[in-house]
Every structure is written in C-alpha cells, then in structure tokens.
Design a protein around this motif. Sequence first.
Motif, PDB file in Angstrom:
ATOM      1  N   PHE A   1       5.843 -11.866   1.632  1.00  0.00           N
ATOM      2  CA  PHE A   1       4.994 -12.005   0.431  1.00  0.00           C
ATOM      3  C   PHE A   1       4.967 -13.469   0.017  1.00  0.00           C
ATOM      4  O   PHE A   1       6.000 -14.067  -0.257  1.00  0.00           O
ATOM      5  N   HIS A   2       3.788 -14.064   0.045  1.00  0.00           N
ATOM      6  CA  HIS A   2       3.613 -15.470  -0.356  1.00  0.00           C
ATOM      7  C   HIS A   2       2.119 -15.678  -0.621  1.00  0.00           C
ATOM      8  O   HIS A   2       1.306 -14.758  -0.388  1.00  0.00           O
ATOM      9  N   PRO A   3       1.717 -16.866  -1.057  1.00  0.00           N
ATOM     10  CA  PRO A   3       0.299 -17.028  -1.434  1.00  0.00           C
ATOM     11  C   PRO A   3      -0.706 -16.792  -0.309  1.00  0.00           C
ATOM     12  O   PRO A   3      -1.887 -16.584  -0.582  1.00  0.00           O
ATOM     13  N   GLN A   4      -0.281 -16.787   0.925  1.00  0.00           N
ATOM     14  CA  GLN A   4      -1.240 -16.470   1.996  1.00  0.00           C
ATOM     15  C   GLN A   4      -1.110 -15.018   2.461  1.00  0.00           C
ATOM     16  O   GLN A   4      -1.775 -14.605   3.421  1.00  0.00           O
ATOM     17  N   LEU A   5      -0.235 -14.265   1.810  1.00  0.00           N
ATOM     18  CA  LEU A   5      -0.097 -12.829   2.107  1.00  0.00           C
ATOM     19  C   LEU A   5       0.286 -12.148   0.792  1.00  0.00           C
ATOM     20  O   LEU A   5       1.458 -11.881   0.527  1.00  0.00           O
ATOM     21  N   THR A   6      -0.734 -11.891  -0.023  1.00  0.00           N
ATOM     22  CA  THR A   6      -0.438 -11.482  -1.404  1.00  0.00           C
ATOM     23  C   THR A   6      -0.284  -9.969  -1.579  1.00  0.00           C
ATOM     24  O   THR A   6       0.084  -9.513  -2.661  1.00  0.00           O
ATOM     25  N   GLN A   7      -0.561  -9.200  -0.540  1.00  0.00           N
ATOM     26  CA  GLN A   7      -0.185  -7.782  -0.504  1.00  0.00           C
ATOM     27  C   GLN A   7      -0.640  -6.996  -1.731  1.00  0.00           C
ATOM     28  O   GLN A   7       0.112  -6.153  -2.254  1.00  0.00           O
ATOM     29  N   ALA A   8      -1.914  -7.239  -2.166  1.00  0.00           N
ATOM     30  CA  ALA A   8      -2.359  -6.662  -3.448  1.00  0.00           C
ATOM     31  C   ALA A   8      -2.255  -5.135  -3.494  1.00  0.00           C
ATOM     32  O   ALA A   8      -1.750  -4.571  -4.468  1.00  0.00           O
ATOM     33  N   GLU A   9      -2.703  -4.467  -2.430  1.00  0.00           N
ATOM     34  CA  GLU A   9      -2.689  -2.992  -2.468  1.00  0.00           C
ATOM     35  C   GLU A   9      -1.277  -2.434  -2.452  1.00  0.00           C
ATOM     36  O   GLU A   9      -0.945  -1.484  -3.154  1.00  0.00           O
ATOM     37  N   LEU A  10      -0.446  -3.055  -1.615  1.00  0.00           N
ATOM     38  CA  LEU A  10       0.942  -2.597  -1.513  1.00  0.00           C
ATOM     39  C   LEU A  10       1.668  -2.815  -2.842  1.00  0.00           C
ATOM     40  O   LEU A  10       2.417  -1.946  -3.309  1.00  0.00           O
ATOM     41  N   LEU A  11       1.413  -3.967  -3.453  1.00  0.00           N
ATOM     42  CA  LEU A  11       2.051  -4.258  -4.742  1.00  0.00           C
ATOM     43  C   LEU A  11       1.629  -3.225  -5.789  1.00  0.00           C
ATOM     44  O   LEU A  11       2.463  -2.677  -6.524  1.00  0.00           O
ATOM     45  N   GLN A  12       0.342  -2.920  -5.808  1.00  0.00           N
ATOM     46  CA  GLN A  12      -0.158  -1.941  -6.771  1.00  0.00           C
ATOM     47  C   GLN A  12       0.470  -0.561  -6.522  1.00  0.00           C
ATOM     48  O   GLN A  12       0.895   0.127  -7.445  1.00  0.00           O
ATOM     49  N   PHE A  13       0.558  -0.191  -5.243  1.00  0.00           N
ATOM     50  CA  PHE A  13       1.148   1.105  -4.893  1.00  0.00           C
ATOM     51  C   PHE A  13       2.612   1.155  -5.358  1.00  0.00           C
ATOM     52  O   PHE A  13       3.064   2.154  -5.935  1.00  0.00           O
ATOM     53  N   CYS A  14       3.336   0.081  -5.078  1.00  0.00           N
ATOM     54  CA  CYS A  14       4.763   0.061  -5.452  1.00  0.00           C
ATOM     55  C   CYS A  14       4.917   0.113  -6.965  1.00  0.00           C
ATOM     56  O   CYS A  14       5.759   0.850  -7.485  1.00  0.00           O
ATOM     57  N   GLN A  15       4.080  -0.648  -7.668  1.00  0.00           N
ATOM     58  CA  GLN A  15       4.196  -0.637  -9.135  1.00  0.00           C
ATOM     59  C   GLN A  15       3.904   0.756  -9.682  1.00  0.00           C
ATOM     60  O   GLN A  15       4.604   1.253 -10.558  1.00  0.00           O
ATOM     61  N   LYS A  16       2.878   1.412  -9.114  1.00  0.00           N
ATOM     62  CA  LYS A  16       2.524   2.759  -9.571  1.00  0.00           C
ATOM     63  C   LYS A  16       3.669   3.747  -9.330  1.00  0.00           C
ATOM     64  O   LYS A  16       3.893   4.662 -10.105  1.00  0.00           O
ATOM     65  N   ASN A  17       4.394   3.540  -8.244  1.00  0.00           N
ATOM     66  CA  ASN A  17       5.472   4.463  -7.875  1.00  0.00           C
ATOM     67  C   ASN A  17       6.852   4.005  -8.324  1.00  0.00           C
ATOM     68  O   ASN A  17       7.863   4.576  -7.902  1.00  0.00           O
ATOM     69  N   ASN A  18       6.872   2.934  -9.133  1.00  0.00           N
ATOM     70  CA  ASN A  18       8.152   2.460  -9.651  1.00  0.00           C
ATOM     71  C   ASN A  18       9.110   2.003  -8.546  1.00  0.00           C
ATOM     72  O   ASN A  18      10.318   2.232  -8.611  1.00  0.00           O
TER      73      ASN A  18
END
Length: 280
Positions: free
Chosen positions: A170-187
């Motif tokens: 995870f860094h500015p050239q691999l921002t993983q938006a969908e994965l981050l959202q999924f993880c946040q939704k699932n705590n």
Amino acid sequence: MTQNLQSTTTLHNGVHMPWFGIGVFKVEEGSELVNAVKAAVKHGYRSIDTAAIYANENSVGQAIQEALLENNLSRGDLFVTSKVWNADLGYEETRAAYEASLNKLGLDYLDLYLIHWPVQGKYKEAWRALESLYKEGRIKAIGVSNFQIHHLEDLMKDAEIKPMVNQVEFHPQLTQAELLQFCQKNNIQMEAWSPLMQGQLLDHPVLQEIAHKHGKTVAQVILRWDIQQGVVTIPKSTKAHRIIENADIFDFELTREDMDRIQALNANLRVGPDPDNFDF
Ligand SMILES: NC(=O)C1=CN([C@@H]2O[C@H](COP(=O)(O)OP(=O)(O)OC[C@H]3O[C@@H](n4cnc5c(N)ncnc54)[C@H](OP(=O)(O)O)[C@@H]3O)[C@@H](O)[C@H]2O)C=CC1
Ligand SMILES: O=C1CO[C@H](CO)[C@@H](O)[C@@H]1O
C-alpha cells in the motif's frame, strides 16, 4: 485524529494496535538489526513487524529484551507481529510455526500473528490454527496478509473469528481503494507494507511539492497520508536518523486537497508479488 507515535487503533476484538511501527524485512540477524529496533523503541516506536521468512526473529527478540530493559518498559508496552510462512500452512504445521517464532523471539505471546500469503487450498486450515491459538489466549490478535477481497470473502465463509488485520502492499502508486473500503466495512484494520514503495517514490514531483509546502520530507508525507486515511503503517529503516524522521509525522496535517492529489498518483503498481499470481 492520531495524536502521537504511540496512538493506537482499536481492533474489532478490542486490542489496541499502534498506528505506526518499524518493519524489518531484508535486515539480516546481527547488530545492524538489533541497533535499528533498539533505536526505534528508544525514539518512541512501540510496534515491530517481522516474519518467519525474514529469518531475523532471533535478533528482533534480542533487541526487544534489551530495549525493554534500557527504556524501563514492560512487554505489554510493545506490539510484536510475526507471520506464518507458506510452507507451514496447515493446522499442526501452523501451530508448530507459531511456537518456533515465539522461541526465536524469546517471547511467550505475540500481539499479532498473520498468514503471510493466501496460498489457495491452504489458508483455511492455517486460519483454524490461528483461531485455536487465539481462543487459548496465546495470541492477542490474528490476521492475514496479502489477502484480496475474494480471499477475505472465502475465508470469512468458514471462519469463526474474522481477521482483525489485513497487511498489504500500500503506497501512493497502489492505493487499494476497493480493498480498503471492503476492510473498513468489515472492521478489518488495513496495514501498509512497503509504504515508501521501498524508496522508489522519494523524488516524485507531486510528493516533493506537498512535502515542501509542509516543511516535511516525502517519506513523512506518505506516512502521514497512511494514518490520515486509517491505515496502519510500518516503514523500514536501519538508519537512526531516518527512524526518527519517519516517526515525526504527528505535528502536521495534510489537507483534503493534498490527500486527493496523493490518491490520484495511483497506478496499480506493485513492488512485490501479485497476491493473485505468486508462486512460492
Ligand atoms: N506482508 C508482506 O508480504 C510484506 C511485509 N513487509 C513489511 O513492511 C515493512 C516495510 O516495507 P519495506 O519493503 O521494508 O519497504 P519500505 O517502503 O518501508 O521502504 C524501505 C526502504 O526505504 C528506505 N527508507 C526508509 N525511510 C527512508 C527515508 N526517510 N528516506 C529515504 N529512504 C528511506 C530504507 O532504507 P534504509 O534502511 O537504508 O533507511 C529501505 O531501503 C517491511 O520491513 C516488512 O516488515 C514488506 C514486504 C512484504
Ligand atoms: O514479506 C515479505 C518479504 O519476504 C518475502 C520473500 O522472501 C515476500 O514474499 C514477503 O511478502
């Protein structure tokens, strides 16, 4: 939000995990590693990330012991993470790998133990082993690494306990938006590995401009961007001056515009293997 180097995020089981820590990949056993970890603890770091495959758990353990004594800290002040390697995925194998890591580290528990890679057909049995160790009170928190959304969904179909952490590139050239959202939704707490893209982003003009504006370095801007969006970060350095520099990110705030400009640098570029296509 985050106030200082020792601020923590609360995992879904109530365990407190520091937002910031030191990683020790590619640092061999020996004095360079011991000195780096000790410098980190001396300068306020409380979280250390290693793995069985890094083959340096003995030195990490030595550094922990010395750092606790020298800084008048107790074991509970530190948050220690290790990971089970691919060759040891299996119920009994993973339990044995945990004991081996504990022995090398000279510890009687880990704060966080992760499945290092989502090896198909293997990670569910390994997860059962982590769940059993967790239920026995032998590990404070359990999680995974390099899991994509479909791996997490698959694991959670059978899991009794949801992973507490997913550590991914995870860094500015691999921002993983969908994965981050999924993880946040699932705590599930996201944690960034290679947050500095192993040093490859430090002369990026956009990052340099933002760094200059804040009177900070590019490394500090990237690490601040991590925690400002709720991602735990574990930059690696063996140089004391960089260990100090990397942690000095709690006295400034990126604006919404800064955050968006960094986000826009995403290019889905990896420095490490693709979790959907690795062979080791
Ligand atoms: N779960 C997984 O599959 C993986 C987990 N990880 C974990 O994540 C941690 C961090 O990732 P890593 O791959 O090490 O890469 P990082 O993105 O943390 O970059 C480390 C590199 O950047 C340099 N560096 C660090 N700080 C600075 C600075 N302020 N200015 C200039 N250069 C700097 C370091 O050099 P120097 O030491 O000389 O300062 C080193 O070469 C690992 O150590 C490991 O614990 C990493 C890879 C995979
Ligand atoms: O953490 C990591 C670093 O070491 C491994 C290779 O030796 C990587 O695959 C892994 O992701």
